[in-house]
Design a protein around this motif. Structure first.
Motif, PDB file in Angstrom:
ATOM      1  N   GLY A  84      54.261  62.351 -23.123  1.00 40.01           N
ATOM      2  CA  GLY A  84      53.598  61.602 -22.131  1.00 40.01           C
ATOM      3  C   GLY A  84      54.669  61.978 -21.056  1.00 40.01           C
TER       4      GLY A  84
ATOM      5  N   ILE B 290      49.611  58.301 -16.895  1.00 37.49           N
ATOM      6  CA  ILE B 290      49.666  57.955 -17.967  1.00 37.49           C
ATOM      7  C   ILE B 290      50.227  56.429 -17.842  1.00 37.49           C
ATOM      8  CG2 ILE B 290      52.267  58.113 -19.803  1.00 37.49           C
ATOM      9  CD1 ILE B 290      49.813  60.129 -20.063  1.00 37.49           C
TER      10      ILE B 290
ATOM     11  N   ILE C  49      52.267  52.905 -18.482  1.00 45.63           N
ATOM     12  CA  ILE C  49      53.239  53.251 -19.215  1.00 45.63           C
ATOM     13  C   ILE C  49      53.428  51.873 -19.642  1.00 45.63           C
ATOM     14  CG2 ILE C  49      55.632  53.057 -19.329  1.00 45.63           C
ATOM     15  CD1 ILE C  49      55.216  55.243 -17.285  1.00 45.63           C
TER      16      ILE C  49
ATOM     17  N   ARG D 185      53.510  54.919 -24.000  1.00 45.31           N
ATOM     18  CA  ARG D 185      52.766  55.256 -23.038  1.00 45.31           C
ATOM     19  C   ARG D 185      51.235  55.342 -23.621  1.00 45.31           C
ATOM     20  NH1 ARG D 185      55.726  57.744 -19.424  1.00 45.31           N
ATOM     21  NH2 ARG D 185      57.994  56.789 -19.944  1.00 45.31           N
TER      22      ARG D 185
ATOM     23  N   GLU E 125      56.126  57.921 -10.730  1.00 45.71           N
ATOM     24  CA  GLU E 125      55.561  56.718 -11.217  1.00 45.71           C
ATOM     25  C   GLU E 125      56.212  55.656 -10.127  1.00 45.71           C
ATOM     26  OE1 GLU E 125      58.075  53.734 -14.659  1.00 45.71           O
ATOM     27  OE2 GLU E 125      58.404  56.268 -14.732  1.00 45.71           O
TER      28      GLU E 125
END
Length: 1454
Positions: free
Chosen positions: A167, A176, A178, A213, A249
């Motif tokens: 992931g 994804i 987190i 994840r 991210e």
């Protein structure tokens, strides 16, 4: 051990290379070849390496071990454990260029790969993948071997598989989620709820991929993320793939901003009561601005300003900008530092309602900023906005770098614009802008939207401007005196004083001299003896320097002009930007006068000039011009600075040209306003700073163009008058003995002054017929002053500017072309001006003189063309010689540089001018250069082709033929061996116009071509008589060639040409033109038959039409040379009988007649055949036995004579007129009657004249008759000269008569002859006999006949004369009494003397001095002194009384 190094080959060496290397080494190391002990060991190592590398399998195994060795060292694996691995890797290498790399992965991932995925990856990548375990728990290694490309593909597939399993990368079309590491414990519970999420969010796919994840794909991803965030207290992060940035991210603030920017539908992911902290705000601002990693200590406010500028407002950004972290930082800033954020917020408030949610939108100054911004962005604020942009650009250096604003805060342009902003804000009801604000923050609103400018709180940058290279040093155009004037003027302005210490002025002068005039030598205090300065002594303070009034005006004018020139470009840029903004507001429409934005006069002018560059929006331009037309001319000139009226006129011309001739782009009042303003700007007695000279010249250029030239010139007389007055002012210095500054070598203004003169001359040619006499006289006065100044200061006039001299020459050449009845004075001025410029040109053409501007062939051609326009003249020969020398010098230089072809037009312009001036032979050296350079041969081919080409409609045939003969004549003058033959063949069969052939004839040396041309010209003359100028050139061409000269004389004495002289003339002026055409060209060549024919024409006309214009009679008489008058007494008698009062030329004609009396004919002036024929006809007429005969009777009698047929055949139909005009024994005045007198006796010597005859001139006729040759007077017929004086000859004509004493001496001879005639006949001497000579008796009559005739008339004549004498005595006595105001009769004693000398009171007028009496200092000086001598008056009082009385008679007579 490295076997490749042992053999000395590369790793990639081929098998033959390895064998060759082994053999070479073995020869050195074999024990049989080398006895050293170490060689045996080295040979064994060499043999081992060779055995390994020559076998392909052993070599692969060796290469695998060699490549794996560094990997074992990195991983810590003993080499002894790697035999199997080496064998597997060797299978994967396959070739020496192969590569081996390792990939370290988790053991569980490698376990998944062993289940078939590894073989699939090997098939796709082409690499060998070998997994094995290491001693580290949970870690495995996969060795990737193969070619470099296959190894890279294999590693990429392994990494992709690992990231997908763990992931670590976002899936395609998904993300994804987190979970924070401290909340992974919640994963089991969250996994249980995964089953319910697809039901709540249809289409969503949710799965766990690794520890913490969660993979989300499918639909409704934002909603799923929102639910997951709630489960982890809004602390989760999202991993997704952003186009252009890869996997990123994001926290929840960034993710929601990402969704809003891409307009992806989502709910509120963040609660409204949640406020981001400082790191979160900083990270969000960086993400929104797409900035790279920056230090954590970066301030938040500048980043907020950038976000507001780019209008990136989203919900998260509004919360971030309004956060406590930002506000805390904002509250710590100064007012100046806060300005950027407030301005950015105000800018955004006008276009985004979301900006109102920003915490700072409630600040007090926001409303002020908003109102200012709305005005700037509106149509009315276009000039303010444009001025701000240009002001910012004007102060930015050209290095394309960022600069702090404090570098430009004191800049005049920016600071003035800031003041305008403050003034606008306070005058439109807003809160005044605080002056403590930093200038750029407010200017940023003005500059936003301009692509070329970037502004921030850190500085300003011109984005579109690249680094500029230094410009080349421009030529210094001013002189040392001008620079010193400017320097002293500037120092005086700074010190606010009118004087300057001499030492300070000297230092400034020496600084200028070293900087710009190093060749001038050292400057001393004597320099200030120049007329621009004067030095004064102040007690106790030393000497001071002061500029003169003229020097101050010149320096001030240059200062103003330089400032205008520097600021006009900036103002024009403002106008261009304003025009773009207006175009954006208007779209495709036009702006009317009522819609014009509020602006100053200079801004309107700049906008008009800008619109004229593209000729767009003509209606707007017309509206602007109407607005400007409401201003008075002087106010318009003052308010429109830095622009001038000529720029508006140029714009009008451009608009009119684009509109076409059939449409009027501007109304009459607007055009009239511009013309009046132009006149005021050229010369204004109330202004000390008129327009520069070159601008004044531009006014005249534009005034001759449409639509200005179509105006009513009677309403616009001031433009040429203003230009003339400006010229007069420039040529009138303070000191009349010094050269004017506009012509002096100490100043650089001669170029502009010459341009003004040239344009005024061009303007006058177009407008002279529209101007009144007063204005034409003013123009003539100006150019007369130019000519006289050039003559007076020819040694002081600048010879440094060939262009200026060329312009002055062209000016006077242009004036000579003015065709009007009042242009006689202007033609004289032009001739004087050209003559005055000749010595200046001669000085400028000297090759040793150092000039700032060098002569070129173009300038030489223009000067030569101007002088050649006057036709051949010996006065110009020296100048043309210098031009020829200069042209030769320049031609050699250009020939060495192979640049002759570039100046071919100028070369042939010089050739044409020299040919027109008959100076082509002086140009021989230059013509040879043209010939050697191929230019003359090329032109010959062109003219040869053009001569055979058909004529085009409307083409000027004469111009083409003239070009042909110019080139042919130049070719012949080069003395080329084949030139004569070529020109002869070329001309032999060509039909060329007569003027062109004469021009060529006049330029050729003696050759067979010249003979051919002369034959062609004379043949053409039998059909068409050449013009006067062509005849002059023809005579000039033959002057130096005796054969040609004799041929021309013979031709023009022949019947064919004599018959071409017109027989009928409508008036005397027409006859004078005919005489000029046929006689003027032959001033240097005698053609007696043609002269006699013209004399006969004149005599016949005078007999038929009488005297109608005495000036024309004099002009006609002056056409005849002295030798012609000497040979034609009948012509002289006709002229003297026809003469009355003439204004001009009378004295010259009388002098010419006097000279003819003593003239002795030379052989070149004689015509033996004509003299013989004249004698034959005289004898034939005498043989007829009649004293007089009629014209037709003579023709009938003489035509029967066989001997006279030769005369008739040679002289044509005018034979009798020619012969009778030259006869000295036959009197013919041009009428039908011819009288014969063959007496040969000479008259007696004249007796001493009586006192009365010594004091008076009875008539010009008596004087002219007396000065004729004796044999001519003896042969005059009786009663041919009237006894009475013709009307008009009693008083001398003003300004044209000979001196009174000379006239009286002639009268003495008249009176003496009359007395002798009276004595011979025995008649008493009456008063009439004292003033008039008695005519001679007819042939055959003796003294008795004469006495009888006198006796018949004597009593009556004597009675009339006695009665007249009595009345004359009474009138004279009464006049003497009236002349004495005291009444004492003291003047009566002069009565007897007056009675002896005068017939009546009118005779007193003859004693008034001609023309000079008008300017005499006293009344006595206006009377000829001989009057007082005759009456024996010596007392000064009596002279005054008599002089006043005579002047009263003059007034009464007038």
């Amino acid at each position: 051990m490295d076997f490749y190094a042992v053999l000395g080959v590369e790793v990639t060496a081929s098998h033959p290379e390895i064998v060759k290397a082994f053999r070479t080494k073995s020869l050195l190391l074999h024990p049989d070849k080398n006895a050293e002990e170490a060689s045996a060991e080295q040979f064994q190592i060499l043999q081992s390496a060779y055995e390994t590398l020559k076998d392909p399998q052993k070599r692969l195994h060796y290469d695998a071990g060699r490549l794996l060795q560094p990997i074992w060292q990195r991983l810590g694996i003993p080499e002894a454990m790697n035999d199997v691995v080496i064998a597997r890797v060797a299978e994967g290498l396959r070739e020496p260029e192969g590569r081996v790399e390792e990939v370290v992965m988790q053991e569980e991932i490698v376990s998944q790969l062993r289940n078939g995925a590894l073989r699939s990856m090997e098939a796709q990548s082409g690499a060998s993948l070998l997994p094995f375990d290491t001693d580290i728990p949970g870690q495995s290694v996969i060795l990737v071997s193969g070619t470099p490309r296959s190894v890279d593909d294999g590693k990429n597939q392994l990494n992709f598989f690992r990231n997908h399993v763990l992931g670590l990368s976002a899936p395609a079309g998904g993300l994804i989620f987190i979970v924070p590491s401290d909340l992974i414990c919640r994963m089991p519970i969250m996994e249980q709820n995964f089953r319910t999420l697809p039901q709540r969010f249809p289409g969503a796919q949710i799965s766990k991929v690794y520890h913490g994840r969660i993979q989300v794909t499918g639909n409704n991803q934002p909603e799923v993320v929102g639910q997951l965030l709630r489960w982890v207290d809004y602390r989760g992060r999202v991993l997704l793939r952003i186009p252009g940035s890869g996997d990123s991210e994001l926290d929840v603030w960034m993710y929601q901003h990402f969704l809003e920017v891409r307009k992806i539908k989502c709910g509120t992911l963040i609660p409204n009561d949640k406020m981001p902290d400082h790191p979160t705000v900083l990270q969000l601002l960086r993400f929104a601005l797409n900035l790279t990693q920056t230090p954590e200590s970066e301030l938040l406010v500048p980043l907020c300003v950038k976000v507001l500028k780019e209008n990136l407002l989203t919900g998260p950004l509004i919360q971030a900008i309004s956060s406590d972290a930002v506000y805390l930082e904002y509250s710590k800033l100064s007012i100046r530092q806060r300005a950027a954020l407030l301005v950015a917020t105000a800018t955004l408030l006008t276009c985004s309602m979301r900006a109102r949610a920003i915490r700072f939108a409630s600040e007090p100054l926001i409303n002020t900023l908003q109102s200012l911004l709305r005005f700037i962005e509106s149509q009315d604020g276009c000039f303010l906005r444009s001025r701000g942009i240009i002001a910012a650009k004007a102060v930015v250096p050209a290095d394309a770098k960022w600069h702090d604003w404090h570098e430009f805060l004191e800049s005049t342009v920016l600071y003035v614009h800031w003041q305008r902003l403050v003034l606008h804000s306070s005058s439109h009801g807003g809160v005044p802008l605080p002056m403590e604000w930093y200038l750029p923050e407010v200017l940023e609103m003005v500059l936003v939207g301009d692509d070329d400018v970037e502004v921030s709180t850190q500085g300003i940058k011109i984005a579109a401007r690249s680094v500029q290279t230094p410009e080349e040093k421009s030529v210094h155009s001013t002189t040392l005196v001008e620079d010193v004037e400017d320097g002293i003027y500037e120092l005086m302005q700074k010190s606010e004083t009118s004087v300057l210490a001499l030492d300070v002025a000297l230092q400034e002068t020496q600084k200028i001299q070293k900087l710009f005039f190093p060749e001038a030598g050292s400057i001393t205090k004597d320099f200030f003896q120049h007329t621009s300065f004067y030095v004064t002594e102040v007690a106790g303070h030393g000497p001071f320097v002061q500029l003169t009034k003229a020097g101050t005006e010149r320096a001030a004018q240059r200062d103003v002009h330089n400032k205008q020139r520097s600021s006009s470009a900036s103002e024009l840029s403002v106008a261009r930007l304003a025009a773009q903004y207006l175009k954006r507001f208007l779209g495709s429409g036009n702006l009317t006068a009522t819609q014009l934005p509020p602006a100053a006069t200079d801004e309107f002018c700049g906008l008009f000039i800008c619109l004229s560059e593209t000729c767009s929006n003509s209606e707007m331009a017309a509206s602007i011009l109407k607005r400007l037309a409401n201003l008075p001319p002087r106010q318009l000139i003052r308010d429109m600075l830095p622009f001038n009226v000529v720029q508006l006129m140029q714009g009008v011309v451009s608009f009119q040209k684009a509109a076409g001739t059939g449409k009027k782009a501007f109304d009459h009042d607007s055009l009239m306003m511009l013309m009046n303003a132009a006149s005021a700007d050229i010369f204004d007695s109330e202004s000390s700073l008129p327009a520069p000279l070159h601008v004044a010249a531009d006014y005249l250029i534009e005034a001759t163009r449409t639509p200005f030239f179509g105006l009513n010139w009677k309403d616009l007389p001031m433009l040429p008058v203003s230009a003339s007055r400006r010229i007069i002012k420039e040529l009138t210095p303070e000191n009349a003995d010094t050269c004017p500054a506009c012509l002096s070598a100490d100043y650089s203004t001669i170029q502009d002054f010459a341009k003004l003169c040239q344009q005024l001359a061009n303007f006058y040619i177009h407008a002279c017929s529209h101007l009144v006499l007063e204005h034409r006289q003013k123009v003539t006065e100006a150019f007369s002053l130019v000519a006289s100044s050039c003559k007076q200061f020819c040694l002081d006039i600048s010879a440094q500017s060939p262009s200026a001299l060329k312009r002055l020459v062209t000016t006077f050449a242009t004036l000579a072309k003015v065709d009007s009845s009042e242009s006689r004075d202007l033609a004289a001025v032009a001739e004087s001006g050209l003559g005055s410029l000749r010595p200046i040109l001669a000085r400028a053409l000297v090759p040793k003189i150092k000039l700032k501007e060098q002569w070129d062939l173009g300038k030489c051609g223009a000067v030569a063309t101007a002088y050649a326009a006057y036709g051949p003249s010996d006065d110009h020969s020296e100048l043309f010689a210098q031009i020829a020398e200069a042209a030769t010098r320049m031609g050699r230089k250009l020939a060495r540089q192979n640049k002759l072809q570039e100046v071919s037009v100028s070369c042939f312009e010089i050739l044409k001018a020299f040919a027109d001036q008959s100076q082509l032979r002086q140009l021989q050296a230059f013509l040879k250069i043209l010939k050697e350079g191929g230019l003359l041969g090329q032109k010959l081919k062109e003219v040869a082709h053009s001569s055979s080409a058909p004529w085009k409609p409307g083409e000027n045939k004469a111009l083409r033929q003239m070009e042909v003969v110019h080139v042919l004549a130049a070719f012949v003058c080069t003395e080329d061996p084949g030139a004569d033959d070529f020109a002869f063949r070329f001309l032999e069969g060509k039909d060329i116009a007569m003027p062109a052939m004469i021009v060529m004839l006049d330029n050729l040396p003696r050759s067979k071509v010249k003979k051919l041309l002369l034959e062609k010209v004379l043949t053409a003359t039998t059909v068409q008589v050449p013009s006067t100028r062509d005849l002059q050139r023809l005579v000039h061409a033959c002057q130096d060639d005796a054969d040609c000269k004799a041929q021309v004389q013979h031709f023009f004495s022949g019947k064919s040409l004599l018959d071409l002289v017109p027989t009928e003339h409508k008036d005397l002026h027409d006859l004078v033109n005919t005489l000029e055409q046929f006689l003027v060209p032959f001033t240097q060549m005698s053609v007696p038959r043609l002269e006699s024919l013209c004399a006969g024409r004149l005599m016949q006309f005078l007999a038929k039409a009488g005297t109608t214009n005495s000036d024309e009679v004099v002009k006609a008489g002056l056409q005849f040379k002295v030798e012609a008058l000497a040979s034609m007494p009948s012509l002289v008698r006709s002229l003297t009988d026809a003469l009355t009062e003439a204004e001009t030329g009378w004295q010259t004609l009388v002098k010419r007649i006097e000279d003819s009396c003593s003239f002795k004919a030379e052989e070149s002036h004689k015509d033996d055949c004509l003299d013989t024929w004249t004698q034959q006809i005289e004898e034939a007429l005498v043989a007829c036995g009649m004293p007089e005969m009629q014209w037709d009777q003579i023709e009938m009698n003489l035509m029967r004579s066989q001997d006279l047929q030769e005369v008739q055949a040679a002289l044509g139909r005018n034979w009798l007129s020619i012969v009778l005009a030259r006869s000295k024994h036959v009197l013919w005045k041009g009428g039908e009657t011819v009288r014969i007198d063959v007496r040969a006796s000479k008259p007696e010597e004249p007796a001493e004249p009586a006192p009365r005859e010594r004091s008076r001139s009875r008539s010009k006729i008596s004087r002219i008759s007396e000065i004729q040759k004796p044999d001519v007077l003896e042969q005059q017929v009786p009663n041919t000269v009237p006894n009475t004086v013709p009307k008009g000859f009693t008083e001398l004509p003003s300004g044209a008569s000979p001196t009174l004493e000379a006239t009286r001496r002639a009268a003495h001879r008249d009176a003496g002859g009359a007395s002798r005639a009276a004595s011979a006949t025995g008649a008493p001497k009456s008063k009439a006999q004292k003033t008039s000579a008695s005519p001679p008796s007819p042939p055959g009559a003796g003294s008795q006949g004469a006495q009888g005739a006198q006796g018949h008339e004597g009593p009556a004549v004597r009675d009339a004369q006695d009665a007249k004498l009595g009345r004359g005595q009474e009138d004279l006595r009464e006049w003497l009494r009236s002349a004495d105001p005291t009444g004492t009769g003291k003047l009566l004693k002069y009565g007897d003397k007056l009675t002896q000398e005068l017939d009546d009171l009118m005779d007193l007028l003859e004693f008034v001095r001609d023309e000079s009496w008008l300017a005499a200092p006293s009344t006595v000086d206006r009377i000829d002194p001989s009057f007082f001598q005759c009456i024996q008056c010596t007392q000064a009082g009596h002279k005054m009384l008599l002089a006043k009385a005579i002047m009263k008679l003059v007034a009464a007579r007038s």
